[in-house]
Motif scaffolding. Sequence first.
Motif, mmCIF file in Angstrom:
data_model
loop_
_atom_site.group_PDB
_atom_site.id
_atom_site.type_symbol
_atom_site.label_atom_id
_atom_site.label_comp_id
_atom_site.label_asym_id
_atom_site.label_seq_id
_atom_site.Cartn_x
_atom_site.Cartn_y
_atom_site.Cartn_z
ATOM 1 N N GLU A 195 0.890 -1.146 0.063
ATOM 2 C CA GLU A 195 -0.091 -0.017 -0.022
ATOM 3 C C GLU A 195 0.781 1.272 -0.061
ATOM 4 O O GLU A 195 0.407 2.237 -0.726
ATOM 5 C CB GLU A 195 -0.715 -0.028 1.205
ATOM 6 N N VAL A 196 1.796 1.327 0.669
ATOM 7 C CA VAL A 196 2.863 2.577 0.831
ATOM 8 C C VAL A 196 3.893 2.459 -0.500
ATOM 9 O O VAL A 196 3.714 3.762 -1.041
ATOM 10 C CB VAL A 196 3.669 2.458 1.843
ATOM 11 N N VAL A 197 3.953 1.563 -1.265
ATOM 12 C CA VAL A 197 4.586 1.852 -2.517
ATOM 13 C C VAL A 197 3.610 2.205 -3.381
ATOM 14 O O VAL A 197 3.808 3.275 -4.249
ATOM 15 C CB VAL A 197 4.874 0.278 -3.106
ATOM 16 N N ALA A 198 2.375 1.604 -3.432
ATOM 17 C CA ALA A 198 1.451 2.247 -4.495
ATOM 18 C C ALA A 198 1.056 3.715 -4.019
ATOM 19 O O ALA A 198 0.976 4.558 -5.076
ATOM 20 C CB ALA A 198 0.003 1.356 -4.140
ATOM 21 N N MET A 199 0.775 3.846 -2.952
ATOM 22 C CA MET A 199 0.395 5.302 -2.525
ATOM 23 C C MET A 199 1.467 6.632 -2.601
ATOM 24 O O MET A 199 1.316 7.377 -3.241
ATOM 25 C CB MET A 199 -0.377 5.347 -1.046
ATOM 26 N N SER A 200 2.667 6.133 -2.057
ATOM 27 C CA SER A 200 3.844 6.897 -1.919
ATOM 28 C C SER A 200 4.718 7.113 -3.081
ATOM 29 O O SER A 200 5.149 7.965 -3.711
ATOM 30 C CB SER A 200 4.535 6.988 -0.539
ATOM 31 N N CYS A 201 5.050 5.981 -3.191
ATOM 32 C CA CYS A 201 6.300 5.854 -4.203
ATOM 33 C C CYS A 201 5.678 5.821 -5.839
ATOM 34 O O CYS A 201 6.361 6.538 -6.411
ATOM 35 C CB CYS A 201 6.916 4.467 -4.199
ATOM 36 N N VAL A 202 4.386 5.407 -5.961
ATOM 37 C CA VAL A 202 3.969 5.757 -7.061
ATOM 38 C C VAL A 202 2.897 6.798 -7.190
ATOM 39 O O VAL A 202 3.390 7.932 -8.146
ATOM 40 C CB VAL A 202 3.014 4.426 -7.600
ATOM 41 N N THR A 203 2.129 7.054 -6.423
ATOM 42 C CA THR A 203 0.806 8.179 -6.731
ATOM 43 C C THR A 203 1.601 9.474 -6.283
ATOM 44 O O THR A 203 1.348 10.589 -6.911
ATOM 45 C CB THR A 203 -0.270 7.650 -5.865
ATOM 46 N N GLU A 204 2.126 9.441 -4.959
ATOM 47 C CA GLU A 204 2.790 10.880 -4.688
ATOM 48 C C GLU A 204 3.864 11.197 -5.149
ATOM 49 O O GLU A 204 4.091 12.511 -5.425
ATOM 50 C CB GLU A 204 2.929 10.850 -3.040
ATOM 51 N N THR A 205 4.710 10.236 -5.992
ATOM 52 C CA THR A 205 5.643 10.888 -6.611
ATOM 53 C C THR A 205 5.261 11.316 -8.025
ATOM 54 O O THR A 205 5.810 12.258 -8.476
ATOM 55 C CB THR A 205 6.719 9.762 -7.044
ATOM 56 N N LEU A 206 4.057 10.667 -8.607
ATOM 57 C CA LEU A 206 3.414 11.369 -9.674
ATOM 58 C C LEU A 206 2.875 12.891 -9.520
ATOM 59 O O LEU A 206 3.045 13.713 -10.566
ATOM 60 C CB LEU A 206 2.572 10.197 -10.306
ATOM 61 N N SER A 207 2.181 12.756 -8.272
ATOM 62 C CA SER A 207 1.538 14.144 -7.754
ATOM 63 C C SER A 207 2.350 15.036 -7.823
ATOM 64 O O SER A 207 2.198 16.342 -8.196
ATOM 65 C CB SER A 207 0.932 13.771 -6.531
ATOM 66 N N THR A 208 3.782 14.810 -7.356
ATOM 67 C CA THR A 208 4.699 15.974 -7.071
ATOM 68 C C THR A 208 4.979 16.471 -8.712
ATOM 69 O O THR A 208 5.402 17.726 -8.867
ATOM 70 C CB THR A 208 5.951 15.198 -6.548
ATOM 71 N N ALA A 209 5.146 15.440 -9.581
ATOM 72 C CA ALA A 209 5.380 15.812 -10.964
ATOM 73 C C ALA A 209 4.432 16.732 -11.714
ATOM 74 O O ALA A 209 4.874 17.665 -12.098
ATOM 75 C CB ALA A 209 5.997 14.689 -11.660
ATOM 76 N N LEU A 210 3.287 16.276 -11.587
ATOM 77 C CA LEU A 210 1.978 16.902 -11.857
ATOM 78 C C LEU A 210 1.942 18.472 -11.419
ATOM 79 O O LEU A 210 1.577 19.049 -11.983
ATOM 80 C CB LEU A 210 0.788 16.153 -11.773
ATOM 81 N N LEU A 211 2.097 18.479 -10.181
ATOM 82 C CA LEU A 211 2.174 19.844 -9.478
ATOM 83 C C LEU A 211 2.984 20.845 -9.772
ATOM 84 O O LEU A 211 2.990 22.155 -10.212
ATOM 85 C CB LEU A 211 2.012 19.527 -7.893
ATOM 86 N N LEU A 212 4.431 20.129 -10.042
ATOM 87 C CA LEU A 212 5.332 21.045 -10.733
ATOM 88 C C LEU A 212 4.940 21.887 -12.058
ATOM 89 O O LEU A 212 5.154 22.722 -12.649
ATOM 90 C CB LEU A 212 6.650 20.342 -10.893
ATOM 91 N N GLU A 213 4.218 20.814 -12.998
ATOM 92 C CA GLU A 213 3.534 21.429 -14.337
ATOM 93 C C GLU A 213 2.588 22.254 -14.127
ATOM 94 O O GLU A 213 2.784 23.270 -14.860
ATOM 95 C CB GLU A 213 3.277 19.842 -14.882
ATOM 96 N N MET A 214 1.919 21.977 -13.064
ATOM 97 C CA MET A 214 0.757 22.763 -12.879
ATOM 98 C C MET A 214 1.213 24.135 -12.434
ATOM 99 O O MET A 214 0.840 25.266 -12.734
ATOM 100 C CB MET A 214 -0.129 22.270 -11.799
ATOM 101 N N ARG A 215 2.272 24.270 -11.714
ATOM 102 C CA ARG A 215 2.801 25.469 -11.042
ATOM 103 C C ARG A 215 3.479 26.211 -12.294
ATOM 104 O O ARG A 215 3.146 27.539 -12.309
ATOM 105 C CB ARG A 215 3.734 25.374 -9.936
#
Length: 249
Positions: free
Chosen positions: A108-128
């Motif tokens: 669950e931690v791999v799915a939520m943090s390593c995958v989803t939150e890492t992707l979220s960080t990259a998407l937020l950089l693009e949004m900004r």
Amino acid sequence: MLCGFRVVRRQLSQAARQRAASLWTYRAGVELEAAARFSRLATELQATGADPTVWGLAQQASRDESRHHVLCSDLAYSLGSATIPTDAAPPRPVHLRRDVPRERLLAEVVAMSCVTETLSTALLLEMRSQARDSEVRDVVHEVLTDEVDHARLGWAHLAAEASRGPVGWPAPHLPRMLASTVHEELFEGPEPEDAVAEAVAGLGGLRRSSRVAVFMETMGTVVFPGLRRFGIDTTAAETWLAERRAPLA
């Protein structure tokens, strides 16, 4: 505040404002769900003897996500949303059929943090980088600052578990993790010309083409190499991604 950077909202079409408000309302609900999930993970990680730094990060992540819910809700309201979510929706589970609590938690931690939150960080950089409204940019920046630590939580836990023994068993389940992270519409092909979507791109939205590019790059240059470093074979995940990318090529 950079005055030339700000979108004059009264110049936006009603359709653009409504779509932006809907987008931030949805994100408020996602943040609320994440707060509840990180809170549960913190308790379970502590109970199973995880590194105190890891479950401490999960506790902080829960507090961060609750604050993000307020930020997103306020932004949605300022854009005209009349309904703000106050209850967390049930998360989409990733069933890996692991009976050992530590293994289930790692998945669950791999799915939520390593995958989803890492992707979220990259998407937020693009949004900004695309934001043309100062309030939106400030919210995106604050959320982004925290998401970096939420991703770090997953990689720290994976490293700690790898030091205790092999952690390669999630490999065949990676496609399911990826599928639970993105919506199928991401791979539906090129978007039609849409003036509303272009306007919303400056208010925290991203065109599908941008989201696909960020997803592909993040998986290929950050997530997959990171997982392989801990002995997790990413072949199945790369195949899954290639199959969905092919129609877009």
